[in-house]
Design a protein around this motif. Structure first.
Motif, short mmCIF file in Angstrom:
data_model
loop_
_atom_site.label_atom_id
_atom_site.label_comp_id
_atom_site.label_asym_id
_atom_site.label_seq_id
_atom_site.Cartn_x
_atom_site.Cartn_y
_atom_site.Cartn_z
N UNK A 162 -2.80 7.40 -19.36
CA UNK A 162 -2.56 5.99 -19.08
C UNK A 162 -2.74 5.10 -20.30
N UNK A 163 -2.40 5.63 -21.48
CA UNK A 163 -2.50 4.78 -22.67
C UNK A 163 -1.53 3.61 -22.55
N UNK A 164 -0.32 3.89 -22.07
CA UNK A 164 0.65 2.82 -21.89
C UNK A 164 0.20 1.85 -20.80
N UNK A 165 -0.39 2.40 -19.73
CA UNK A 165 -0.88 1.53 -18.66
C UNK A 165 -1.96 0.59 -19.18
N UNK A 166 -2.84 1.11 -20.01
CA UNK A 166 -3.91 0.29 -20.58
C UNK A 166 -3.32 -0.80 -21.48
N UNK A 167 -2.31 -0.46 -22.26
CA UNK A 167 -1.66 -1.46 -23.11
C UNK A 167 -1.00 -2.55 -22.27
N UNK A 168 -0.36 -2.16 -21.17
CA UNK A 168 0.28 -3.13 -20.29
C UNK A 168 -0.76 -4.05 -19.66
N UNK A 169 -1.88 -3.47 -19.24
CA UNK A 169 -2.94 -4.27 -18.63
C UNK A 169 -3.49 -5.28 -19.63
N UNK A 170 -3.71 -4.84 -20.86
CA UNK A 170 -4.25 -5.74 -21.88
C UNK A 170 -3.25 -6.83 -22.24
N UNK A 171 -1.98 -6.45 -22.43
CA UNK A 171 -0.96 -7.44 -22.81
C UNK A 171 -0.72 -8.47 -21.71
N UNK A 172 -0.89 -8.09 -20.46
CA UNK A 172 -0.66 -9.01 -19.36
C UNK A 172 -1.91 -9.73 -18.90
N UNK A 173 -3.02 -9.52 -19.57
CA UNK A 173 -4.25 -10.18 -19.14
C UNK A 173 -4.19 -11.68 -19.47
N UNK A 174 -4.94 -12.47 -18.72
CA UNK A 174 -4.94 -13.91 -18.94
C UNK A 174 -5.51 -14.27 -20.30
N UNK A 175 -6.50 -13.53 -20.75
CA UNK A 175 -7.11 -13.81 -22.05
C UNK A 175 -6.09 -13.70 -23.17
#
Length: 141
Positions: free
Chosen positions: A108-121
């Protein structure tokens, strides 16, 4: 004005604060306190000694002692850091956490990147530093 929304807002705020300070009671009070103190200290040997950049202060015994103490503290902290880093990698809790992390995020490296890029912060930080299209994206720095 500038290519960044944030910088434009901050520069306008700074201009307003400067304008208010120019005619403020605080500035007049500061000047009334500063000027007499400046006149009083103009002939002071102590003020002259403390404000000049002198090699006397750098080679003084007190300064050398300060450097020795700071060096001892730095070396102690550096050695403690080395010790803790070594013992952390050898600890069983670190190995357990690493094993759990690799098990959970195996593919889930890509999933983690997507989560970080879409985070409000990240969105807020990106918005703050977005260039203003009105000025053609000119760099203000």
């Amino acid at each position: 004005m500038y290519a960044s929304y944030t910088f434009t807002v901050l520069s306008k705020v700074w201009e307003k604060v400067n304008r208010f300070y120019e005619y403020s009671l605080l500035k007049r009070t500061y000047i009334k306190i500063k000027d007499p103190l400046k006149k009083l200290s103009s002939g002071s040997l102590l003020v002259a000694f403390l404000t000049q950049e002198s090699a006397i202060l750098e080679i003084s015994f007190l300064c050398r002692m300060y450097y020795v103490v700071v060096d001892i503290i730095n070396n102690l902290l550096r050695n403690l850091n080395t010790f803790f880093v070594k013992s952390l990698k050898e600890s069983s809790s670190y190995k357990l956490i690493t094993k759990i992390r690799t098990k959970c995020f195996r593919n889930s490296k890509l999933d983690l990147e997507i989560i970080i890029k879409n985070s409000y912060f990240v969105r807020v930080i990106t918005y703050i530093f977005t260039l203003d299209e009105d000025n053609g994206g000119e760099k203000w720095w």
